[in-house]
Write a protein that holds these residues in place. Sequence first.
Motif, PDB file in Angstrom:
ATOM      1  N   MET A  73       0.729  -1.179   0.078  1.00  0.00           N
ATOM      2  CA  MET A  73      -0.037   0.004  -0.038  1.00  0.00           C
ATOM      3  C   MET A  73       0.741   1.192  -0.096  1.00  0.00           C
ATOM      4  SD  MET A  73      -3.349   1.123   0.631  1.00  0.00           S
ATOM      5  CE  MET A  73      -4.111  -0.470   0.640  1.00  0.00           C
ATOM      6  N   ALA A  74       0.696   2.161  -0.813  1.00  0.00           N
ATOM      7  CA  ALA A  74       1.486   3.423  -1.125  1.00  0.00           C
ATOM      8  C   ALA A  74       1.085   4.347   0.190  1.00  0.00           C
ATOM      9  CB  ALA A  74       1.274   3.916  -2.109  1.00  0.00           C
ATOM     10  N   PHE A  75       2.170   4.814   0.724  1.00  0.00           N
ATOM     11  CA  PHE A  75       1.914   5.858   1.944  1.00  0.00           C
ATOM     12  C   PHE A  75       2.023   7.166   1.582  1.00  0.00           C
ATOM     13  CE2 PHE A  75       3.034   2.146   4.276  1.00  0.00           C
ATOM     14  CZ  PHE A  75       2.560   2.046   5.561  1.00  0.00           C
ATOM     15  N   THR A  76       2.691   7.390   0.326  1.00  0.00           N
ATOM     16  CA  THR A  76       2.709   8.937  -0.215  1.00  0.00           C
ATOM     17  C   THR A  76       1.560   9.767  -0.050  1.00  0.00           C
ATOM     18  OG1 THR A  76       4.640   8.278  -1.614  1.00  0.00           O
ATOM     19  CG2 THR A  76       3.615  10.406  -2.089  1.00  0.00           C
ATOM     20  N   GLY A  77       1.645  10.910   0.489  1.00  0.00           N
ATOM     21  CA  GLY A  77       0.538  11.659   0.775  1.00  0.00           C
ATOM     22  C   GLY A  77       0.868  12.692   1.882  1.00  0.00           C
ATOM     23  N   LYS A  78      -0.156  13.485   1.880  1.00  0.00           N
ATOM     24  CA  LYS A  78      -0.130  14.516   3.082  1.00  0.00           C
ATOM     25  C   LYS A  78      -1.306  14.345   3.719  1.00  0.00           C
ATOM     26  CE  LYS A  78       1.245  19.298   3.288  1.00  0.00           C
ATOM     27  NZ  LYS A  78       1.663  20.540   2.668  1.00  0.00           N
ATOM     28  N   TYR A  79      -1.392  14.376   5.134  1.00  0.00           N
ATOM     29  CA  TYR A  79      -2.369  13.921   5.696  1.00  0.00           C
ATOM     30  C   TYR A  79      -2.600  15.150   7.104  1.00  0.00           C
ATOM     31  CZ  TYR A  79      -1.240   9.555   3.610  1.00  0.00           C
ATOM     32  OH  TYR A  79      -1.190   8.472   2.781  1.00  0.00           O
ATOM     33  N   GLU A  80      -3.900  14.964   7.464  1.00  0.00           N
ATOM     34  CA  GLU A  80      -4.193  16.091   8.773  1.00  0.00           C
ATOM     35  C   GLU A  80      -4.785  15.299   9.727  1.00  0.00           C
ATOM     36  OE1 GLU A  80      -5.697  20.400   8.521  1.00  0.00           O
ATOM     37  OE2 GLU A  80      -7.372  19.005   8.431  1.00  0.00           O
ATOM     38  N   LEU A  81      -4.482  15.586  11.106  1.00  0.00           N
ATOM     39  CA  LEU A  81      -4.968  14.923  12.085  1.00  0.00           C
ATOM     40  C   LEU A  81      -6.642  14.982  12.007  1.00  0.00           C
ATOM     41  CD1 LEU A  81      -4.837  13.498  14.887  1.00  0.00           C
ATOM     42  CD2 LEU A  81      -5.130  15.993  15.890  1.00  0.00           C
ATOM     43  N   GLU A  82      -7.151  13.784  12.128  1.00  0.00           N
ATOM     44  CA  GLU A  82      -8.677  13.966  12.094  1.00  0.00           C
ATOM     45  C   GLU A  82      -9.140  13.354  13.647  1.00  0.00           C
ATOM     46  OE1 GLU A  82     -11.537  12.149   8.818  1.00  0.00           O
ATOM     47  OE2 GLU A  82     -11.122  10.422  10.219  1.00  0.00           O
ATOM     48  N   SER A  83      -8.658  12.453  14.055  1.00  0.00           N
ATOM     49  CA  SER A  83      -9.132  11.990  15.604  1.00  0.00           C
ATOM     50  C   SER A  83      -7.841  11.245  16.391  1.00  0.00           C
ATOM     51  CB  SER A  83     -10.191  11.088  15.715  1.00  0.00           C
ATOM     52  OG  SER A  83      -9.782   9.731  15.031  1.00  0.00           O
ATOM     53  N   GLN A  84      -7.876  11.503  17.657  1.00  0.00           N
ATOM     54  CA  GLN A  84      -6.966  10.736  18.469  1.00  0.00           C
ATOM     55  C   GLN A  84      -7.416  10.256  19.732  1.00  0.00           C
ATOM     56  OE1 GLN A  84      -3.588  13.459  18.496  1.00  0.00           O
ATOM     57  NE2 GLN A  84      -4.559  14.865  19.832  1.00  0.00           N
ATOM     58  N   GLU A  85      -6.641   8.991  20.159  1.00  0.00           N
ATOM     59  CA  GLU A  85      -6.938   8.420  21.488  1.00  0.00           C
ATOM     60  C   GLU A  85      -5.827   8.500  22.437  1.00  0.00           C
ATOM     61  OE1 GLU A  85      -8.685   4.875  20.536  1.00  0.00           O
ATOM     62  OE2 GLU A  85      -9.910   5.581  19.049  1.00  0.00           O
ATOM     63  N   ASN A  86      -5.976   8.866  23.515  1.00  0.00           N
ATOM     64  CA  ASN A  86      -5.013   8.788  24.873  1.00  0.00           C
ATOM     65  C   ASN A  86      -3.726   9.612  24.292  1.00  0.00           C
ATOM     66  OD1 ASN A  86      -6.474   6.708  26.275  1.00  0.00           O
ATOM     67  ND2 ASN A  86      -5.585   5.179  24.950  1.00  0.00           N
ATOM     68  N   TYR A  87      -4.077  10.917  23.737  1.00  0.00           N
ATOM     69  CA  TYR A  87      -2.919  11.619  23.413  1.00  0.00           C
ATOM     70  C   TYR A  87      -2.197  12.314  24.731  1.00  0.00           C
ATOM     71  CZ  TYR A  87      -0.775  16.268  21.853  1.00  0.00           C
ATOM     72  OH  TYR A  87       0.192  16.996  21.309  1.00  0.00           O
ATOM     73  N   GLU A  88      -2.734  12.642  25.685  1.00  0.00           N
ATOM     74  CA  GLU A  88      -2.092  13.112  26.761  1.00  0.00           C
ATOM     75  C   GLU A  88      -1.425  12.106  27.628  1.00  0.00           C
ATOM     76  OE1 GLU A  88      -4.391  16.211  29.106  1.00  0.00           O
ATOM     77  OE2 GLU A  88      -5.196  17.133  27.385  1.00  0.00           O
ATOM     78  N   GLU A  89      -2.333  11.305  27.799  1.00  0.00           N
ATOM     79  CA  GLU A  89      -1.641   9.720  28.487  1.00  0.00           C
ATOM     80  C   GLU A  89      -0.458   9.423  27.845  1.00  0.00           C
ATOM     81  OE1 GLU A  89      -6.365   9.751  28.993  1.00  0.00           O
ATOM     82  OE2 GLU A  89      -4.703  10.227  27.440  1.00  0.00           O
ATOM     83  N   PHE A  90      -0.418   9.400  26.526  1.00  0.00           N
ATOM     84  CA  PHE A  90       1.006   8.960  25.890  1.00  0.00           C
ATOM     85  C   PHE A  90       2.076  10.024  26.321  1.00  0.00           C
ATOM     86  CE2 PHE A  90       3.736   9.379  22.137  1.00  0.00           C
ATOM     87  CZ  PHE A  90       4.034   8.407  22.248  1.00  0.00           C
ATOM     88  N   LEU A  91       1.778  11.278  25.934  1.00  0.00           N
ATOM     89  CA  LEU A  91       2.783  12.242  26.294  1.00  0.00           C
ATOM     90  C   LEU A  91       3.168  12.250  27.854  1.00  0.00           C
ATOM     91  CD1 LEU A  91       1.425  15.422  24.376  1.00  0.00           C
ATOM     92  CD2 LEU A  91       3.271  13.943  23.735  1.00  0.00           C
ATOM     93  N   GLU A  92       2.358  12.093  28.845  1.00  0.00           N
ATOM     94  CA  GLU A  92       2.643  11.947  30.156  1.00  0.00           C
ATOM     95  C   GLU A  92       3.810  10.843  30.164  1.00  0.00           C
ATOM     96  OE1 GLU A  92       1.024  11.884  34.463  1.00  0.00           O
ATOM     97  OE2 GLU A  92      -0.646  11.652  32.945  1.00  0.00           O
ATOM     98  N   ALA A  93       3.341   9.335  29.751  1.00  0.00           N
ATOM     99  CA  ALA A  93       4.126   8.515  29.940  1.00  0.00           C
ATOM    100  C   ALA A  93       5.321   8.477  29.330  1.00  0.00           C
ATOM    101  CB  ALA A  93       3.601   7.237  29.105  1.00  0.00           C
ATOM    102  N   VAL A  94       5.574   9.193  28.242  1.00  0.00           N
ATOM    103  CA  VAL A  94       7.154   9.441  27.696  1.00  0.00           C
ATOM    104  C   VAL A  94       7.645  10.619  28.161  1.00  0.00           C
ATOM    105  CG1 VAL A  94       6.381   8.029  25.777  1.00  0.00           C
ATOM    106  CG2 VAL A  94       6.181  10.499  25.613  1.00  0.00           C
ATOM    107  N   GLY A  95       7.133  11.317  29.080  1.00  0.00           N
ATOM    108  CA  GLY A  95       7.646  12.499  29.732  1.00  0.00           C
ATOM    109  C   GLY A  95       7.622  13.825  28.754  1.00  0.00           C
ATOM    110  N   LEU A  96       6.436  14.024  27.862  1.00  0.00           N
ATOM    111  CA  LEU A  96       6.511  15.063  26.967  1.00  0.00           C
ATOM    112  C   LEU A  96       5.229  15.819  27.317  1.00  0.00           C
ATOM    113  CD1 LEU A  96       8.020  13.641  23.809  1.00  0.00           C
ATOM    114  CD2 LEU A  96       9.144  15.199  25.364  1.00  0.00           C
ATOM    115  N   LEU A  97       4.625  15.774  28.465  1.00  0.00           N
ATOM    116  CA  LEU A  97       3.283  16.538  28.672  1.00  0.00           C
ATOM    117  C   LEU A  97       3.276  18.043  28.114  1.00  0.00           C
ATOM    118  CD1 LEU A  97       0.378  15.934  28.950  1.00  0.00           C
ATOM    119  CD2 LEU A  97       0.746  16.243  31.644  1.00  0.00           C
ATOM    120  N   ASN A  98       4.718  18.671  28.552  1.00  0.00           N
ATOM    121  CA  ASN A  98       4.693  19.965  28.255  1.00  0.00           C
ATOM    122  C   ASN A  98       4.670  20.278  26.560  1.00  0.00           C
ATOM    123  OD1 ASN A  98       7.091  18.811  27.825  1.00  0.00           O
ATOM    124  ND2 ASN A  98       8.469  20.377  28.462  1.00  0.00           N
ATOM    125  N   ALA A  99       4.839  19.243  25.810  1.00  0.00           N
ATOM    126  CA  ALA A  99       4.881  19.303  24.369  1.00  0.00           C
ATOM    127  C   ALA A  99       3.693  19.217  23.772  1.00  0.00           C
ATOM    128  CB  ALA A  99       5.507  18.248  23.757  1.00  0.00           C
TER     129      ALA A  99
END
Length: 125
Positions: A1-27
């Motif tokens: 499957m070809a990946f080439t393209g430009k994509y914009e965020l549509e939805s996300q799950e557990n964004y803040e929890e992920f950033l906190e888990a990897v120590g990047l909540l300030n990002a």
Amino acid sequence: MAFTGKYELESQENYEEFLEAVGLLNAKTDHKVVTEVLQDGNNFTWTQTIPNWNWSNKFTVGQECELATMMGSKFKAPVALENGKISIQFPQYIFTAEIIEDKLVMICITSGDKGVTFKRVNKRI
């Protein structure tokens, strides 16, 4: 499957929890991330952009590649492509990406006790 393209965020799950888990909540950002993928055979350039910041990696499927984390730290890891899904072991999480119904679906799963699964769905623009 070809990946080439430009994509914009549509939805996300557990964004803040992920950033906190990897120590990047300030990002944390409220900007919609734009991901641009250029694929030439097994060679990829993968760039994520928001205003005033971008993060880019070049890699070749089937090889160990030098990559950078979101904060710019360098590391080496093999890049796999199996059943249409890219897989890379980052220092704090495993990253996978695939095209599902013309959408770029990226999943990051942290290692260790926290085991947070972050899912981002991006629509082609």
